[in-house]
Design an enzyme around this catalytic site. Structure first.
Site, PDB file in Angstrom:
ATOM      1  N   LYS A 246      34.066  38.908  28.711  1.00 57.25           N
ATOM      2  CA  LYS A 246      34.526  39.008  27.319  1.00 57.25           C
ATOM      3  C   LYS A 246      34.752  37.573  26.820  1.00 57.25           C
ATOM      4  CE  LYS A 246      35.576  41.756  23.954  1.00 57.25           C
ATOM      5  NZ  LYS A 246      34.545  42.565  23.274  1.00 57.25           N
TER       6      LYS A 246
ATOM      7  N   ASP B 196      36.694  46.697  37.736  1.00 53.08           N
ATOM      8  CA  ASP B 196      37.372  47.937  38.100  1.00 53.08           C
ATOM      9  C   ASP B 196      36.873  49.065  37.198  1.00 53.08           C
ATOM     10  OD1 ASP B 196      39.117  49.606  39.354  1.00 53.08           O
ATOM     11  OD2 ASP B 196      40.923  48.842  38.382  1.00 53.08           O
TER      12      ASP B 196
END
Ligand code: NAD
Length: 482
Positions: free
Chosen positions: A176, A233
């Site tokens: 990001k 995750d």
């Protein structure tokens, strides 16, 4: 002479003993000689009052053996604070979490026939999961996102080495970095730099939200995805959903010296002791362990026997077969053992090599600079007073010092000077002070003096120095800041 491996086996909690017993029996049936050192960790250990959930004998066993196969561990609420799983990963510096996502023949999913076959290489120790949290005010929580150049370099190199060892062509780095330019950006920049050392592998950066979108739209385009801890995750659970669920998602925690193999899933306490759960994820974690040990033939034999059992023989557990006619966990393991030696007609095993573990300098400071300057200060204040009033108070407080108030922001948006009626203010404000002389390097005693003045009329929680490293700002601007 046959080699005997010493391996630590942690059966774990809930369904753990059932799935690890299945894996152990199947691995033993290949003829690979293993001396299993069965060790405790998890719920029972917490109940005995050991706060980490991992006894010293278990730690010593992994230290000696360097390799462990582990069942899921519960994190009981009310006993101990930290997850025993995370403790194990951290104790053994297992920085790389490798999670393969491969379509399993015979398992019906909306993506069946798409040839999904990729690996997520997730950083395992840093990021928001370092778990460094503080309440800044009674109503404002903060979690520190720690990303180091060293952590990025290790995981990026591991991803390229995994690609080479598995004959894969592309590595995507999912970040990001468009929003978190310094932290996620460090991963992106490290990836772009290290990629040059692997000219045989195509390197692509992808923004993580688009990665999630692309994983559902065209999952077959991915080969290896390397990413930071929390991104990884989430993406890897998404990946397991593409191929039939958590029952099919194996994993490895890899460090320089130790490797712990475990399924992605947890202890599923609802199903414990019922002999119904799917052991595939732990069995495939065992297959990854065998490849780590260099036992490729045994690993492929198990993988192929599993494919034959699920697809050709149609023997499956309840999670994919439904209640009527599903195999029990132990019967499923028996079937795989019986099928050792058979090969699936269309789903060949990849040609795996051992992963060449990257060597990254142990020095704590991988990035060196020649020039540094502290050219300002961010002071995080608790205040429910109007920010214009706070601004005036702060300007008065630093009159005659080396700094001036540049602005006040809240949650990364500039509020003062000026006005923005749309912003819903909270009781944590950030006051940014800049040096009056641009070249001046603020000292700690300057800062102590400034903080003494500020604290007379304000409650502050923490400060951040505004560092310039080799002329580049080591901090970001607030939205609306010049
Ligand atoms: P879970 O993964 O244990 O179970 C969620 C659901 O997934 C189950 O109810 C079941 O429907 C399905 N599932 C999981 N494993 C399966 C399998 N092998 N076969 C078929 N279906 C399966 O997640 P949870 O319920 O959120 O967590 C239970 C406990 O496990 C918690 O204490 C948690 O902390 C722990 N946990 C441990 C690990 C680990 O050891 N690495 C990972 C995740 C959760």
């Amino acid at each position: 002479m046959t080699k005997t491996y010493n391996i630590t086996l942690i059966p774990g909690d809930g369904i753990g003993p059932e799935v690890t017993t299945a894996a152990r029996r199947i691995i033993e049936a290949t003829g690979v000689s293993i001396n299993w050192d069965v060790c405790e960790a998890g719920a029972e250990v917490f109940k005995k009052g050991q706060a980490t959930g991992v006894p010293q004998a278990t730690i010593d066993s992994i230290m000696r053996n360097k390799v462990a196969l582990k069942g899921p561990l519960e994190t009981p609420i009310g006993f101990g604070e930290k997850s025993a799983n995370v403790t194990l990963r951290k104790l053994f510096e297992a920085y790389g979490n490798i999670r393969p996502v491969r379509e399993v023949p015979g398992i019906k999913t909306p993506f069946q026939g798409r040839n999904i076959d990729f690996v997520i290489v997730r950083e395992n120790l840093e990021d928001l999961y370092a778990g460094i949290e503080h309440m800044q005010t009674p109503g404002v929580a903060q979690c520190l996102k720690i990303i180091s150049r060293k952590g990025c370099e290790k995981i990026v190199r591991l991803a390229f080495e995994v690609a080479r060892a598995e004959g894969r062509k592309t590595v995507h780095c999912a970040t990001k970095a468009n929003i978190m330019k310094l932290s996620e950006g460090l991963m992106k920049r490290t990836f772009e730099e290290i990629a040059k050392e692997y000219p045989d592998i195509q390197a692509e950066h992808i923004i993580v939200d688009n990665a999630a979108h692309q994983l559902v739209r065209r999952p077959e385009q991915f080969d290896v995805i390397v990413t930071t801890n929390m991104n990884g995750d989430i993406l890897s659970d998404l990946g397991s959903g593409l191929i039939g669920g958590l029952g099919f998602a194996p994993g490895a925690n890899i460090g320089d010296d130790y490797a712990i193999f475990e399924a992605v899933h947890g202890s599923a306490p609802k199903y414990a002791g019922k002999n119904t759960i799917n052991p595939t994820a732990v069995v495939m974690s065992g297959v990854m362990m065998l490849r780590h040990l260099g036992e490729f033939e045994a690993a492929n034999a198990i993988e192929q026997a599993l494919f034959v059992t699920l697809d050709i023989d149609g023997i499956q557990t309840r999670d994919t077969f439904g209640n009527e006619g599903a195999a029990s966990t132990s019967a499923f393991a028996d079937a795989i053992i019986k099928n050792l030696g058979r090969k699936h007609s269309t789903c060949a095993s990849r040609n795996y090599q051992r992963v060449k573990l990257p060597k990254v300098s142990k020095a704590p400071d991988l990035v060196k600079v020649t020039a540094r300057q502290v050219n300002g200060l961010d002071v995080f204040l608790e205040s429910s007073v109007d920010f214009n009033t706070v601004g005036k108070t702060l300007e008065t407080a630093v009159e005659g010092t080396l700094v001036c108030l540049k602005m006040i922001s809240s949650r990364g948006v500039k509020l003062y000077p000026g006005s923005n009626p749309a912003v819903d203010v909270i009781d944590m404000l950030t006051a940014r002070f800049s040096v009056r002389e641009t070249a001046y390097d603020l000292t700690d005693s300057d800062i102590a003096d400034i903080m003494l003045r500020i604290s007379k009329n304000n409650r502050w929680n923490h400060i951040e120095k505004l560092n310039m490293f080799d002329g580049k700002p080591g901090y970001t601007k607030a939205h609306g800041e010049d």
